[in-house]
Structures are given as C-alpha cells and as structure tokens.
Write a protein that holds these residues in place. Structure first.
Motif, PDB file in Angstrom:
ATOM      1  N   ILE A  65      37.967  42.617  91.922  1.00 65.69           N
ATOM      2  CA  ILE A  65      37.852  41.163  91.773  1.00 65.69           C
ATOM      3  C   ILE A  65      37.239  40.878  90.415  1.00 65.69           C
ATOM      4  O   ILE A  65      36.199  41.434  90.061  1.00 65.69           O
ATOM      5  N   TRP A 100      35.950  30.187  98.237  1.00 68.08           N
ATOM      6  CA  TRP A 100      37.303  29.782  97.829  1.00 68.08           C
ATOM      7  C   TRP A 100      38.306  29.904  98.956  1.00 68.08           C
ATOM      8  O   TRP A 100      39.254  29.128  99.047  1.00 68.08           O
ATOM      9  N   SER A 122      41.074  36.554  92.844  1.00 67.22           N
ATOM     10  CA  SER A 122      41.368  36.376  94.270  1.00 67.22           C
ATOM     11  C   SER A 122      41.520  34.895  94.602  1.00 67.22           C
ATOM     12  O   SER A 122      42.473  34.480  95.283  1.00 67.22           O
ATOM     13  N   ALA A 123      40.605  34.078  94.071  1.00 68.56           N
ATOM     14  CA  ALA A 123      40.685  32.637  94.301  1.00 68.56           C
ATOM     15  C   ALA A 123      41.956  32.064  93.686  1.00 68.56           C
ATOM     16  O   ALA A 123      42.604  31.186  94.266  1.00 68.56           O
ATOM     17  N   TRP A 161      28.948  29.833  88.098  1.00 67.90           N
ATOM     18  CA  TRP A 161      28.889  28.735  89.075  1.00 67.90           C
ATOM     19  C   TRP A 161      28.139  29.187  90.307  1.00 67.90           C
ATOM     20  O   TRP A 161      28.335  30.290  90.812  1.00 67.90           O
ATOM     21  N   PHE A 200      24.229  30.846  95.684  1.00 63.72           N
ATOM     22  CA  PHE A 200      25.363  31.740  95.923  1.00 63.72           C
ATOM     23  C   PHE A 200      26.382  31.567  94.817  1.00 63.72           C
ATOM     24  O   PHE A 200      26.770  30.446  94.484  1.00 63.72           O
ATOM     25  N   ASN A 201      26.836  32.681  94.280  1.00 61.99           N
ATOM     26  CA  ASN A 201      27.812  32.654  93.197  1.00 61.99           C
ATOM     27  C   ASN A 201      29.178  32.247  93.736  1.00 61.99           C
ATOM     28  O   ASN A 201      29.630  32.750  94.760  1.00 61.99           O
ATOM     29  N   ILE A 202      29.812  31.277  93.048  1.00 64.19           N
ATOM     30  CA  ILE A 202      31.158  30.875  93.476  1.00 64.19           C
ATOM     31  C   ILE A 202      32.139  30.905  92.294  1.00 64.19           C
ATOM     32  O   ILE A 202      32.955  29.998  92.127  1.00 64.19           O
ATOM     33  N   ALA A 203      32.051  31.971  91.512  1.00 62.56           N
ATOM     34  CA  ALA A 203      32.951  32.100  90.372  1.00 62.56           C
ATOM     35  C   ALA A 203      34.401  32.034  90.829  1.00 62.56           C
ATOM     36  O   ALA A 203      34.752  32.527  91.903  1.00 62.56           O
ATOM     37  N   PHE A 204      35.240  31.372  90.005  1.00 60.83           N
ATOM     38  CA  PHE A 204      36.688  31.309  90.320  1.00 60.83           C
ATOM     39  C   PHE A 204      37.309  32.629  89.885  1.00 60.83           C
ATOM     40  O   PHE A 204      37.496  32.897  88.711  1.00 60.83           O
ATOM     41  N   THR A 205      37.627  33.484  90.857  1.00 58.28           N
ATOM     42  CA  THR A 205      38.083  34.838  90.560  1.00 58.28           C
ATOM     43  C   THR A 205      39.603  34.921  90.628  1.00 58.28           C
ATOM     44  O   THR A 205      40.277  33.952  90.975  1.00 58.28           O
ATOM     45  N   GLN A 257      32.102  45.837  95.437  1.00 62.15           N
ATOM     46  CA  GLN A 257      31.831  44.527  94.854  1.00 62.15           C
ATOM     47  C   GLN A 257      31.353  43.520  95.888  1.00 62.15           C
ATOM     48  O   GLN A 257      31.239  42.323  95.574  1.00 62.15           O
ATOM     49  N   ILE A 309      26.316  27.691  94.181  1.00 60.14           N
ATOM     50  CA  ILE A 309      25.941  26.648  95.141  1.00 60.14           C
ATOM     51  C   ILE A 309      24.813  27.223  95.966  1.00 60.14           C
ATOM     52  O   ILE A 309      25.004  28.242  96.649  1.00 60.14           O
TER      53      ILE A 309
END
Lengths: 261, 164
Positions: free
Chosen positions: A16, B17, A36-37, A24, A29-34, B6, A26
């Motif tokens: 990933i 997401w 996978s996203a 990013w 908690f990390n909510i990076a646009f990966t 990971q 919230i």
C-alpha cells in the motif's frame, strides 16, 4: 513493477502506497489516500457508471439495461431462494456487496501494468474483507436480535437436539457462529491473494527462464506462460465465484437471523 | 506479507476509505439506483402479466360469442326444420282432402250410372212385355183366328215371364 530490480517480488503487488494526503488524520488516525483507496474509488465509479447505464427505464430494454437487470435479477433470485420474500429488503446491501467485490476482483486482474499503472486488488487485504465481513455479521446480529430478541439464542440449539446433548451442541454452534465473519473475510482475502501470488511467481519463472537462455526459455518460460494464461482465466472465474460466495453466505446468515432454524 | 507488515500504519486509512467508498456504493447505487432498476423490471413484468390477462379475457369473450352464435344457429336450424315439417303436413292434408272429394264424386257418378242402368233395364222389361203381348195376340190370331184382348194376353205373358 519490480522488474527493474531484476527480480520479481510476488508480494510487492500488495504494497500500500500513499498517493496524496500522507499526513491526513482524523482523531489521530491516518487516512492517507492510498493506491488501495484509489482502486476502491475506481470500482465505485465504474459500478456507478455500469448501473447508471441501466437506468434508462425502458419497457423494452437495450443490451446495457439488460445486463444491469440481469445482475439485479440474479441477486434478487438468490435472496428469494435463500431468504424468501422478506429477502427483498436486503437487495440494496447484497447487490452493493456483490458488485463491489466483483468489480474490485476483476479490476485487480486487469493488465494495467502494461501501460505503466500499478494494479492493485483491494480484496486481497484482510482489512478490507474483514470490514465487509463485520458489516455483514453486524446486519445478521442486528436483524436477529431486532426480530427475535433473546429468542435469537435458540439459533444455537437446532431442532430435535436430544436434551443431554444441548450444552455441547450449543457450544459448538456458538463457536461456528462466531467463526463465520472470520471465514467470510479470510476466504475472499486468501483466494484473491493466492491467485495473484501464483500469477506473479509464474511471471518470474517466465522472465528468469527467458534471461537464462534458449534452453530454459523452451523448458520453463513457455510452459509457465501457457500456465499463466490458463490461470488468468481461472482467476477471472474465481473473481466471480468469490464475490458470489461472499454474497451467498451473507444471505444465508441473514436467513438464519430472519427465520432462526 | 504487506497485509500484515503494513497493518499498523495503513489499517485506519484502509477502513476509512472502504467505509467511504462502500458507503457511496451502498447509499448511492444500492439504495438509490437499484430500486429504480427493480421497479422497471417489476413494471415490465406487470405489463406482460396484464397483456396476457387481457389476451386471455379476449379469448374467453370470443369463445363465449362463438357459443351463443352456435346456440342461435342450432335454434334457427330447429325452427327451419319445424317449418318444413309443418308445410309437409299441411300439403299432405290438402292432398288427402282433394283425394277424398274426388272419390266421393266418383262414387256419386257410379251410383247415378247404376240407377240409370236399373231404370233402363226396367223400361226395357216393360217394352219386352208390350212386344210380347202384341206378339202373343198376333200369334193367337194367326193360329186360331180368334182375337184375344190385350189384358188377357198381357197376364198370360206376365205369367210366362215370371215362370220363364
């Protein structure tokens, strides 16, 4: 992909990588646009486009509308067969689940690596399949307790169990019930991962075979390539079957919650 | 295995997401669009069922009309047969009456003829008597030279005729 290192890492495809918003957060908690996203976004978009094409609402359907209607009809029939007419109300969820997994599985198989993109199958991550399984399982629990209250626990005692057997049977049934979300999540994750690993391992055979000379090319590379083609076809089948199994088992579990035994 | 290696740094992003996109899929597509698709299918099924029902009704009506037509037809046929029979009977009666009248006429004619014959015979007998009386007078006159009066001759002739 990993060919630049001269060696194929069959696990690298599951890596990933954050694309944007690496920081990013919230609530900590990390909510990076990966990546996978991104593939989930593509799946959602394509699914929307697919269903939107079938919304012409014509009395005599065109091909596209026919295709969309055959998918909704397929899920509707499955719910009708497994749950009965009460199954109708689960159609939006089961349809979303089935199509989301199916499109995710199939998109992960697309050879987009040929044009320099990095293919990714989000259903090969148990974080994803696990959350989907938990959602399905939550629906089962909520529906079960909503409809039957504490009577829902009679699910663990099948009809006709002899009285002395009840404690043992109830314990076994209880564990098999608890294992359901794990089996649901792991089945999809393992099936998708195994297929992709196998394809990647075979592709490394092809590359190494070609690199070592004519002998290994004939002996290893060509048979491996033929096998890859066959397994790719099998993987397309598995993509459909696993999506179907996930939706089917979810509807069977919902049936338990709706009707007990 | 990146899924596990990971896990710590990516699980929150993965779950977030997934919830976002699966949520969009469920609420926008699953709840927004799929019911409309199903509604279209339902409408089509209903239309087909209605059309089939209408066709069935039309067929039943046609069958019914054919049945009434058949009844009317057979009634007409029976009536026609009745008319023919009546006409036949009437004709038979008329001809019978005509025959009877003709028979009667023949019978009267026959009777008249018979009485005429009878009368002719009686008068012929009377004439024979006269002739015989005259003949007897004449014969007696010639044989004996005596004249016999007419009354005596007649009674003698009558006696001979009754005996003869």
């Amino acid at each position: 992909m990993a060919a630049d290192a001269g060696k194929v890492d069959p696990m690298q495809q599951f890596q990933i990588e954050p694309l944007i918003g690496e920081a990013w957060e919230i609530g900590g908690f990390n909510i990076a646009f990966t990546n996978s996203a991104l593939w989930m976004a593509v799946t959602t978009l394509l699914l929307w486009a697919f269903v939107f094409g079938g919304m012409k609402r014509e009395l005599v359907p065109g091909r596209w509308q026919m295709a969309v209607e055959s998918f909704t009809g397929f899920i509707d029939d499955m719910l009708e067969a497994n749950i009965g007419k009460e199954g109708r109300k689960y159609l939006p969820y089961i349809f979303s689940l089935f199509m989301f997994i199916l499109f995710g599985n199939l998109l992960g198989l697309l050879p987009v690596g040929l044009v320099g993109l990095h293919p990714f199958t989000f259903t090969s991550h148990f974080t994803i399949t696990g959350v989907l399984a938990i959602i399905s399982f939550s629906i089962v629990l909520i529906v079960g307790f909503w409809k039957h209250g504490f009577h829902f626990f009679s699910l663990f005692v099948p009809h006709g169990t002899p009285a002395p057997m009840i404690p043992a049977i109830a314990l076994i049934e209880f564990f098999s019930f608890l294992i359901r979300p794990f089996s649901l999540a792991l089945r999809l994750f393992v099936a998708m991962m195994a297929g992709h690993v196998l394809l990647k391992v075979l592709s490394s055979f092809v590359m190494d075979g070609l690199n070592y000379g004519i002998g290994t090319s004939l002996m290893v590379a060509i048979p491996s390539f033929a096998l890859m083609i066959a397994i790719s076809a099998l993987e397309i089948l598995v993509a459909g079957i696993q999506a179907y199994v996930f939706a089917l088992l979810t509807s069977l579990y919902i049936n338990d919650a709706e009707h007990l035994h | 295995m990146p899924q596990i290696a990971q896990l710590a740094e990516t699980y929150s992003s993965q779950i977030f997401w997934l919830l976002v996109f699966f949520g969009v899929t469920f609420f926008l597509i699953g709840r927004g669009m799929v019911p409309k698709v199903m509604e279209t299918v339902g409408m089509r099924d209903k239309q087909i069922a209605d059309d089939l029902a209408a066709a069935q009704a039309a067929r039943d009506a046609a069958d019914e009309q054919e049945e009434t037509w058949r009844e009317r037809e057979s009634a007409n046929r029976a009536k026609a047969q009745g008319l023919i029979a009546e006409a036949k009977a009437k004709a038979a009666k008329t001809s019978e009456a005509k025959l009877a009248a003709a028979q009667e006429r023949f019978d009267t004619q026959l009777e008249a003829a018979q009485s005429e014959i009878e009368a002719a015979r009686t008068s012929a007998m009377a004439e024979i008597e006269d002739v015989a009386t005259e003949a007897a007078q004449d014969i007696v006159n010639r044989l004996t030279g005596t004249t016999v009066d007419k009354r005596t001759a007649r009674s003698a002739v009558k006696k001979a005729l009754v005996n003869g």
